[in-house]
Design an enzyme around this catalytic site. Structure first.
Site, PDB file in Angstrom:
ATOM      1  N   ALA A  64       0.863  -1.181   0.000  1.00 25.51           N
ATOM      2  CA  ALA A  64       0.000   0.000   0.000  1.00 25.51           C
ATOM      3  C   ALA A  64       0.899   1.231   0.000  1.00 25.51           C
ATOM      4  O   ALA A  64       2.049   1.175   0.441  1.00 25.51           O
ATOM      5  CB  ALA A  64      -0.887  -0.026   1.238  1.00 25.51           C
ATOM      6  N   GLY A 109       0.643  -5.117   0.892  1.00 24.48           N
ATOM      7  CA  GLY A 109      -0.529  -5.191   0.025  1.00 24.48           C
ATOM      8  C   GLY A 109      -0.217  -5.852  -1.319  1.00 24.48           C
ATOM      9  O   GLY A 109      -1.126  -6.386  -1.976  1.00 24.48           O
ATOM     10  N   GLU A 112      -0.462  -9.459  -0.690  1.00 18.47           N
ATOM     11  CA  GLU A 112      -1.896  -9.735  -0.526  1.00 18.47           C
ATOM     12  C   GLU A 112      -2.610  -9.737  -1.879  1.00 18.47           C
ATOM     13  O   GLU A 112      -3.516 -10.536  -2.115  1.00 18.47           O
ATOM     14  CB  GLU A 112      -2.504  -8.698   0.429  1.00 18.47           C
ATOM     15  CG  GLU A 112      -1.951  -8.862   1.844  1.00 18.47           C
ATOM     16  CD  GLU A 112      -2.356  -7.747   2.799  1.00 18.47           C
ATOM     17  OE1 GLU A 112      -1.996  -6.585   2.520  1.00 18.47           O
ATOM     18  OE2 GLU A 112      -3.030  -8.032   3.801  1.00 18.47           O
ATOM     19  N   GLU A 132       4.458  -5.290   7.336  1.00 14.10           N
ATOM     20  CA  GLU A 132       3.636  -4.255   7.979  1.00 14.10           C
ATOM     21  C   GLU A 132       4.073  -3.934   9.400  1.00 14.10           C
ATOM     22  O   GLU A 132       3.976  -2.785   9.840  1.00 14.10           O
ATOM     23  CB  GLU A 132       2.155  -4.680   7.981  1.00 14.10           C
ATOM     24  CG  GLU A 132       1.459  -4.523   6.641  1.00 14.10           C
ATOM     25  CD  GLU A 132       1.621  -5.729   5.729  1.00 14.10           C
ATOM     26  OE1 GLU A 132       2.446  -6.615   6.023  1.00 14.10           O
ATOM     27  OE2 GLU A 132       0.919  -5.777   4.705  1.00 14.10           O
TER      28      GLU A 132
END
Ligand code: HXC
Length: 258
Positions: A64, A109, A112, A132
């Site tokens: 992200a 992300g 993911e 993270e």
């Protein structure tokens, strides 16, 4: 058509490429919006039978967008997590197979996003990780759920708690990817897999996807009952008749998605 993605359809394959190489394809809010739209197009375009998702440059997706997250309030951060999770679920749930072509960093992300694909093929220089906790957060686009289901509870926690990156060979060993190939072979390998899948009965492929995605969240007995339901559509299809007749007549089947 998109500002942060390349989208192209060729030979019934949709190529979706995240295209922010200067930021290692980080998932900004805008990229997430565009990914949602692109996969809706994949789902709805009758000309498309499968999609290949990759990243431009040296990353698949490095996570992200940290520059967008740094000043977010707690509530806004959770909203962004929800938006990302929604996009990943959408990719996982569309009716067509999605192949992740992991060309470089797949972090946070990005890992993911890779896990939301049906199948992952990595190039030798791919790197995976859930870093993270380095940033004081946890995976929020489905990582705490999809990673342990792919690699097991222990290895999933190991990756999420240590933030260590794993290389492509290790990703293969732990079941995070299905194949590792040379960088130049990445897209051709994914194309071959897409062509193979598209040569099968589409209604059956869709039912496999639904049965696996839903069943994996259930206990085995309920999952098997779900599989029984999912068998209905392919067994009622004309393609089933064609597939079985073709076998008995010793000829290749001609499926028509009917
Ligand atoms: C914003 C990013 C970025 C990211 C890289 N960049 N990752 N920008 N968000 N996630 C930018 C850098 O700031 C830099 O911009 C440019 O991309 C190149 O990156 P470098 O760090 O210079 O490259 P390199 O030294 O080769 O290191 C590559 C890297 C590193 C190891 C991938 O960039 C890195 O650790 N990135 C962050 C990975 C990460 O923590 N991802 C998880 C995010 S959180 P400039 O302008 O300086 O050139 C997440 C949670 C999701 O994904 C769920 C919660 C909402």
């Amino acid at each position: 058509m998109f500002e942060n993605l390349k989208y192209e359809v060729k030979d019934h394959i949709a190529y979706v490429t995240v295209n922010r190489p200067k930021a290692l394809n980080a998932l900004s809010k805008e990229v997430l919006d565009e990914l949602y739209q692109a996969f809706t197009m994949v789902d709805q375009d009758p000309e498309v039978g499968a999609a290949i998702l990759t990243g431009e440059g040296r990353a698949f997706v490095a996570g992200a967008d940290i520059s967008q997250m740094v000043d977010l309030s707690g509530i806004a951060g959770q909203d962004m997590m929800k938006q990302g999770a929604l996009v990943m679920n959408h990719i996982e749930e569309i009716s067509k197979p999605v192949i992740g072509a992991i060309n470089g960093f797949a972090l946070g992300g990005g890992c993911e996003l890779a896990m939301a694909c049906d199948i992952r093929i990595a190039s030798v220089n791919a790197k995976f990780g859930q870093p993270e906790v380095n940033l004081g957060i946890i995976p929020g686009f489905g990582g705490t759920q999809r990673l342990p289901r792919l690699v097991g509870k222990g290895m999933g926690k190991y990756m999420m708690m240590t933030a260590e990156m794993v290389n492509a060979q290790e990703a293969l060993r732990i079941g995070l990817v299905e194949k590792v190939v040379e960088a130049d072979d990445l897209i051709p390998t994914c194309e071959k897999i897409a062509q193979t899948i598209m040569s099968k009965a589409p209604i059956a492929i869709k039912a496999v996807k639904t049965a696996v995605n839903n069943g994996i969240m259930l206990d085995v007995k309920t999952g098997i009952a779900f599989e029984g339901e999912a068998c209905g559509a392919p067994f009622c299809s004309e393609d089933r008749k064609e597939g079985m007749t073709a076998f008995l007549e010793k000829r290749p089947a001609k499926f028509e998605n009917k």
